[in-house]
Design a protein around this motif. Sequence first.
Motif, mmCIF file in Angstrom:
data_model
loop_
_atom_site.group_PDB
_atom_site.id
_atom_site.type_symbol
_atom_site.label_atom_id
_atom_site.label_comp_id
_atom_site.label_asym_id
_atom_site.label_seq_id
_atom_site.Cartn_x
_atom_site.Cartn_y
_atom_site.Cartn_z
ATOM 1 N N ARG A 218 38.967 5.965 -15.512
ATOM 2 C CA ARG A 218 38.259 5.248 -16.575
ATOM 3 C C ARG A 218 39.113 5.218 -17.854
ATOM 4 O O ARG A 218 39.252 4.172 -18.500
ATOM 5 N N LYS A 219 39.697 6.362 -18.207
ATOM 6 C CA LYS A 219 40.551 6.408 -19.392
ATOM 7 C C LYS A 219 41.777 5.514 -19.231
ATOM 8 O O LYS A 219 42.195 4.828 -20.173
ATOM 9 N N ARG A 220 42.359 5.508 -18.031
ATOM 10 C CA ARG A 220 43.557 4.702 -17.789
ATOM 11 C C ARG A 220 43.247 3.216 -17.881
ATOM 12 O O ARG A 220 43.996 2.446 -18.499
ATOM 13 N N ARG B 253 36.912 10.040 -14.153
ATOM 14 C CA ARG B 253 37.163 10.156 -15.589
ATOM 15 C C ARG B 253 38.593 9.738 -15.935
ATOM 16 O O ARG B 253 38.817 9.019 -16.918
ATOM 17 N N SER B 254 39.551 10.173 -15.135
ATOM 18 C CA SER B 254 40.953 9.828 -15.392
ATOM 19 C C SER B 254 41.195 8.332 -15.239
ATOM 20 O O SER B 254 41.885 7.715 -16.052
ATOM 21 N N GLN C 280 40.672 1.868 -19.458
ATOM 22 C CA GLN C 280 40.319 1.555 -20.848
ATOM 23 C C GLN C 280 41.567 1.366 -21.698
ATOM 24 O O GLN C 280 41.621 0.501 -22.570
ATOM 25 N N ALA C 281 42.590 2.182 -21.422
ATOM 26 C CA ALA C 281 43.853 2.057 -22.159
ATOM 27 C C ALA C 281 44.539 0.724 -21.864
ATOM 28 O O ALA C 281 45.290 0.204 -22.698
#
Length: 260
Positions: A242-244, A239-240, A246-247
């Motif tokens: 993926r967010k990174r 999850r972490s 995506q950013a």
Amino acid sequence: MEHNELTLAQHIEELRKRLIIITAFFVVSVIIGLFVAKPLIHFLQYSDHAKALQLHAFNVTDPLKIYFQVDFVVALVLTMPVIMYQLWAFVRPGLYVYEQKATLRYIPYVVVLFIVGVLFSYNILFPYIMKFMMQWSKEMDVTQTIGIYEYFQFLFKITVPFGFVFQLPVIMHFVARIGLVTPMWMAKVRKYAYFCLLVIAAIIAPPEVVSHLMITIPLCLLYEISIWIARLGYRKYVRSERKRLQALGMDEQTIQQMLS
């Protein structure tokens, strides 16, 4: 991640500072242990596990050696949180922010699991092994004359390693949390892990099958628990990441390929 790169000399200086802090706290812990060791020895000496035994000193220095060994173990337990924190502080600049927060939370669990492992071994494994050995001596018509130094050496050999082994779940959760290993890989190498645990059990246990199994089975169960706990950490890592990613503007297909 902090991008202020340090030179080799700065890394060495930082490591030296961390080691000085650990050494200073260990010295203080040794002094504290001097007051704790004697009551702890008396507690262990007159506990239910040992009260039926007559413990002898075969050398003049045996009581003193036991005293300082217990003092060292107490100091090690007291210093463990400081060691973990200083290790975290040393590697912190090379971690992402989420990794820094995640790793810092593990320090209390490491200490608690060490204590739980020692208590588990002392209250469950050690009494059974002692009872088995005494019964075996009785059947062979052998009178046990046990030295206090040998008794405490045997006690430490059975209990202290379990304190470290019981940290396996939190270690596996940690390395899965930062993406170093995956629970799938842990399941894949299960047979090799079991072999290593058998070797560890052979080092800890007395040279007979029943005690060996009494130690091996909990270790194998601990490994299976570690796989389950590692899954929780790996999900957080995915999850972490993926967010990174995506950013950073990566598309979902590329992200999926990197995380698969």
